[in-house]
Enzyme design. Structure first.
Site, PDB file in Angstrom:
ATOM      1  N   ASP A   1      42.868  30.772 -25.867  1.00  0.00           N
ATOM      2  CA  ASP A   1      42.876  31.518 -24.602  1.00  0.00           C
ATOM      3  C   ASP A   1      41.456  31.358 -24.057  1.00  0.00           C
ATOM      4  O   ASP A   1      40.760  30.393 -24.434  1.00  0.00           O
ATOM      5  CB  ASP A   1      43.260  32.990 -24.833  1.00  0.00           C
ATOM      6  CG  ASP A   1      43.598  33.727 -23.532  1.00  0.00           C
ATOM      7  OD1 ASP A   1      44.716  33.566 -23.022  1.00  0.00           O
ATOM      8  OD2 ASP A   1      42.732  34.456 -22.998  1.00  0.00           O
TER       9      ASP A   1
ATOM     10  N   LYS B   1      48.484  38.906 -29.719  1.00  0.00           N
ATOM     11  CA  LYS B   1      47.254  38.414 -29.057  1.00  0.00           C
ATOM     12  C   LYS B   1      46.070  38.864 -29.908  1.00  0.00           C
ATOM     13  O   LYS B   1      46.160  39.839 -30.647  1.00  0.00           O
ATOM     14  CB  LYS B   1      47.123  39.030 -27.661  1.00  0.00           C
ATOM     15  CG  LYS B   1      46.185  38.273 -26.749  1.00  0.00           C
ATOM     16  CD  LYS B   1      46.912  37.099 -26.090  1.00  0.00           C
ATOM     17  CE  LYS B   1      45.991  36.212 -25.293  1.00  0.00           C
ATOM     18  NZ  LYS B   1      46.770  35.254 -24.480  1.00  0.00           N
TER      19      LYS B   1
HETATM   20  P1  NDP Z   1      38.863  28.857 -20.273  1.00  0.00           P
HETATM   21  O1  NDP Z   1      37.940  29.567 -21.174  1.00  0.00           O
HETATM   22  O2  NDP Z   1      39.146  27.426 -20.495  1.00  0.00           O
HETATM   23  O3  NDP Z   1      38.400  29.023 -18.769  1.00  0.00           O
HETATM   24  C1  NDP Z   1      38.249  30.285 -18.197  1.00  0.00           C
HETATM   25  C2  NDP Z   1      37.798  30.121 -16.767  1.00  0.00           C
HETATM   26  O4  NDP Z   1      37.888  31.378 -16.105  1.00  0.00           O
HETATM   27  C3  NDP Z   1      36.351  29.667 -16.669  1.00  0.00           C
HETATM   28  O5  NDP Z   1      36.163  28.946 -15.488  1.00  0.00           O
HETATM   29  C4  NDP Z   1      35.623  31.017 -16.592  1.00  0.00           C
HETATM   30  O6  NDP Z   1      34.345  30.962 -15.984  1.00  0.00           O
HETATM   31  C5  NDP Z   1      36.574  31.827 -15.746  1.00  0.00           C
HETATM   32  N1  NDP Z   1      36.419  33.244 -16.093  1.00  0.00           N
HETATM   33  C6  NDP Z   1      36.640  33.815 -17.300  1.00  0.00           C
HETATM   34  N2  NDP Z   1      36.339  35.121 -17.273  1.00  0.00           N
HETATM   35  C7  NDP Z   1      35.931  35.368 -16.022  1.00  0.00           C
HETATM   36  C8  NDP Z   1      35.487  36.530 -15.367  1.00  0.00           C
HETATM   37  N3  NDP Z   1      35.383  37.706 -16.010  1.00  0.00           N
HETATM   38  N4  NDP Z   1      35.166  36.434 -14.042  1.00  0.00           N
HETATM   39  C9  NDP Z   1      35.255  35.244 -13.392  1.00  0.00           C
HETATM   40  N5  NDP Z   1      35.661  34.090 -13.981  1.00  0.00           N
HETATM   41  C10 NDP Z   1      35.985  34.159 -15.261  1.00  0.00           C
HETATM   42  O7  NDP Z   1      40.225  29.701 -20.329  1.00  0.00           O
HETATM   43  P2  NDP Z   1      41.695  29.273 -19.895  1.00  0.00           P
HETATM   44  O8  NDP Z   1      41.656  28.324 -18.767  1.00  0.00           O
HETATM   45  O9  NDP Z   1      42.438  28.915 -21.113  1.00  0.00           O
HETATM   46  O10 NDP Z   1      42.285  30.676 -19.400  1.00  0.00           O
HETATM   47  C11 NDP Z   1      42.246  31.096 -18.046  1.00  0.00           C
HETATM   48  C12 NDP Z   1      43.315  32.162 -17.831  1.00  0.00           C
HETATM   49  O11 NDP Z   1      44.609  31.625 -18.140  1.00  0.00           O
HETATM   50  C13 NDP Z   1      43.197  33.411 -18.709  1.00  0.00           C
HETATM   51  O12 NDP Z   1      43.650  34.528 -17.981  1.00  0.00           O
HETATM   52  C14 NDP Z   1      44.151  33.128 -19.845  1.00  0.00           C
HETATM   53  O13 NDP Z   1      44.598  34.318 -20.470  1.00  0.00           O
HETATM   54  C15 NDP Z   1      45.266  32.439 -19.096  1.00  0.00           C
HETATM   55  N6  NDP Z   1      46.181  31.606 -19.875  1.00  0.00           N
HETATM   56  C16 NDP Z   1      45.722  30.604 -20.682  1.00  0.00           C
HETATM   57  C17 NDP Z   1      46.615  29.820 -21.380  1.00  0.00           C
HETATM   58  C18 NDP Z   1      46.170  28.661 -22.213  1.00  0.00           C
HETATM   59  O14 NDP Z   1      47.031  27.976 -22.758  1.00  0.00           O
HETATM   60  N7  NDP Z   1      44.878  28.386 -22.348  1.00  0.00           N
HETATM   61  C19 NDP Z   1      48.058  30.074 -21.323  1.00  0.00           C
HETATM   62  C20 NDP Z   1      48.443  31.100 -20.381  1.00  0.00           C
HETATM   63  C21 NDP Z   1      47.518  31.836 -19.720  1.00  0.00           C
HETATM   64  P3  NDP Z   1      33.015  31.079 -16.893  1.00  0.00           P
HETATM   65  O15 NDP Z   1      32.923  29.777 -17.602  1.00  0.00           O
HETATM   66  O16 NDP Z   1      31.935  31.341 -15.924  1.00  0.00           O
HETATM   67  O17 NDP Z   1      33.247  32.238 -17.823  1.00  0.00           O
HETATM   68  O1  2IT Z   2      48.384  33.642 -22.562  1.00  0.00           O
HETATM   69  C1  2IT Z   2      48.965  32.728 -23.175  1.00  0.00           C
HETATM   70  O2  2IT Z   2      50.174  32.542 -23.080  1.00  0.00           O
HETATM   71  C2  2IT Z   2      48.149  31.855 -24.028  1.00  0.00           C
HETATM   72  N1  2IT Z   2      46.942  32.001 -24.073  1.00  0.00           N
HETATM   73  C3  2IT Z   2      48.808  30.798 -24.866  1.00  0.00           C
HETATM   74  C4  2IT Z   2      49.304  31.369 -26.164  1.00  0.00           C
HETATM   75  C5  2IT Z   2      49.839  30.384 -27.167  1.00  0.00           C
HETATM   76  O3  2IT Z   2      50.219  30.864 -28.236  1.00  0.00           O
HETATM   77  O4  2IT Z   2      49.886  29.184 -26.904  1.00  0.00           O
END
Ligand code: NDP
Ligand code: 2IT
Length: 449
Positions: free
Chosen positions: A169, A129
């Site tokens: 992420d 990561k």
């Molecule tokens: P994005 O940046 O696309 O979206 C993040 C969302 O979460 C936004 O709505 C953001 O709001 C909110 N957010 C982030 N930080 C905070 C905080 N401290 N408090 C409240 N709201 C918050 O990210 P993703 O959708 O990609 O990721 C969301 C989650 O999913 C994370 O935990 C990530 O690790 C996990 N994840 C992502 C994967 C992927 O493929 N993208 C795969 C597996 C897990 P704001 O805009 O106000 O910051």
């Molecule tokens: O938390 C996660 O699994 C991710 N942000 C996706 C990682 C990846 O390599 O696609």
């Protein structure tokens, strides 16, 4: 919960000493160690091979300065990270997070969880990561580009298609991956699958954008099916409004659920008529505005400041898809009181240990992040396969493979929970199934790297 196995207790104590003050990392390690105790009781050979004390220590941790110039000509400095946690079963693999809260503890908790998640997918990927405390909010495209180029100038020395393959992420989507890929290619003079989540015109996979949210809903579908139930007619609350939340909303709706709320770090919107996803996509993906904008554009919808209030909305299914520790014991108790029957984690470690305990002791079905959100990295693995073959599969092919992988993860986690005496405890089952494969590989490969 405290440890009953002395070996595990002593490993955790050493981790606490070595990583003092790193709350998120310690939280993630504690949960895994608690749940693998029965494995260690059964497998003294893994203890003899020192697997547990090795798995909690990253193979490599890289921290670097990222300097860049903002639009007003001022020099800015951020801190960049990459943890290469474990390569026993494949090249390091895991996303990059750009958020002001990023620090060593956050990167290490994410890298540690990624080891077990990637193992569960059944694909050959190790755990890694990275990220930076850079805040993309309010930055121009050119500022984001200059930051990404500077970040990649250092990161490029440590990654490669067969070494370490980053992806997106929080704060890293198609725009950032594009800038980083361009810079890697310039520096290495090589067009390889060194990043996943790439654009479709230069080696990205169809369905990668949708994969985490879709995969989460496929996993929930399996959980519900185990009780003879389905998404049909269920009220769903989803936190966040980024990549994971948006595509979870889409799939949950397609499967017959009604999503009534989304959030961001400023607050949440409630739409009793069901969230209109085209409006959300326009606001979030195109205009990059706040979710409060939704209530201005859709009649009948309301915006409430403060993000934890979203868990006070009555629902059957809650899918936390924003960030770590966003759902605490107080929120969990309200969800239980309001009749919520299932919680599954789209974000990484969104539920506090006390919240998980509350769900489990009240009979709420609980799908932990490592299993439930593995669809994103699984589809990254499929992108790597396509890049290696220099082929591109159709959306339907990738989506069908993703669905099959999520079914396999549910089965692996459920079967392990039965084998190790806690049927239906998917937290324990996912940790055990993910751990065993990596542990066997570490043992087979000997001690010295
Ligand atoms: P994005 O940046 O696309 O979206 C993040 C969302 O979460 C936004 O709505 C953001 O709001 C909110 N957010 C982030 N930080 C905070 C905080 N401290 N408090 C409240 N709201 C918050 O990210 P993703 O959708 O990609 O990721 C969301 C989650 O999913 C994370 O935990 C990530 O690790 C996990 N994840 C992502 C994967 C992927 O493929 N993208 C795969 C597996 C897990 P704001 O805009 O106000 O910051
Ligand atoms: O938390 C996660 O699994 C991710 N942000 C996706 C990682 C990846 O390599 O696609």
């Amino acid at each position: 919960m405290s440890f009953s196995n002395k070996y595990i207790a002593s490993v955790y104590e050493a981790v606490e000493k070595r990583n003092a003050g790193e709350a998120e990392f310690l939280q993630a390690v504690r949960e895994v160690l608690e749940t693998i105790e029965p494995v260690i009781e059964k497998r003294p050979d893994l203890q003899a091979a020192g697997v547990v004390e090795r798995i909690v220590e990253p193979e490599r941790f890289i921290q670097f300065r990222v300097s860049w110039v903002d639009d007003s000509g001022r020099v800015q400095v951020n801190r960049g990270f990459r943890v290469q946690f474990n390569s026993a079963i494949g090249p390091y693999k895991g996303g990059l997070r750009l958020h002001p809260s990023v620090n060593a503890s956050v990167i290490k908790f994410l890298g540690f969880e990624q080891i077990f998640k990637n193992s569960l997918t059944g694909l050959p990927m190790g755990g890694g990561k990275g990220g930076s405390d850079f805040d993309p909010k309010g930055k121009s495209d050119m500022e984001v580009m200059r930051f990404c180029q500077s970040f990649m100038t250092e990161l490029s020395k440590h990654i490669g298609a067969d070494t370490d393959v980053p992806a997106g992420d929080i704060g890293v989507g198609a725009r950032e991956i594009g800038y980083m890929f361009g810079q890697y290619k310039r520096l290495a003079n090589e067009f390889t699958g060194v990043l996943t989540g790439k654009g479709l015109t230069y080696g990205g996979s169809l369905a990668r954008t949708e994969a985490t949210g879709y995969g989460l809903c496929y996993f929930v579908r399996e959980m519900l099916a185990s009780k003879g139930d389905s998404f049909k007619g269920k009220t769903v609350v989803i936190s966040g409004s980024g990549n994971v939340a948006i595509y979870a909303t889409q799939k949950a709706t397609e499967l017959g659920g009604k999503v009534v709320a989304l959030s961001d770090s400023s607050g949440y919107v409630y739409d009793p008529n069901g969230i209109q996803l085209d409006v959300v996509k326009q606001i979030k993906e195109v205009e990059r505005l706040r979710i409060s904008e939704y209530a201005k554009r859709v009649s009948g919808a309301t915006f409430t400041p403060g993000c934890s209030g979203i868990w006070t909305i009555k629902c059957d299914i809650a899918l936390p898809c924003a960030t770590q520790n966003e759902l605490d014991a107080a929120s969990a108790e309200i969800l239980v009181k309001n009749g919520c029957k299932l919680v599954a984690e789209g974000a990484n470690m969104p539920s506090t240990p006390e919240a998980i305990e509350c769900f489990q002791s009240n009979g709420v079905m609980f799908g932990p992040a490592k299993a439930a959100n593995a669809g994103g990295v699984a589809t990254s693995g499929l992108e790597m396969s396509q890049n290696s073959q220099r082929l591109a599969w159709t959306f339907e092919e990738v989506d069908a493979k993703l669905d099959g992988i999520m079914k396999g993860i549910y089965k692996a986690a459920y079967d392990a929970s039965v084998e190790y005496g806690c049927p239906g405890n998917l937290v324990a089952g996912a940790n055990i199934a993910g751990f065993l494969k990596v542990a066997e590989a570490m043992k087979a490969q000997g001690i010295a790297y």
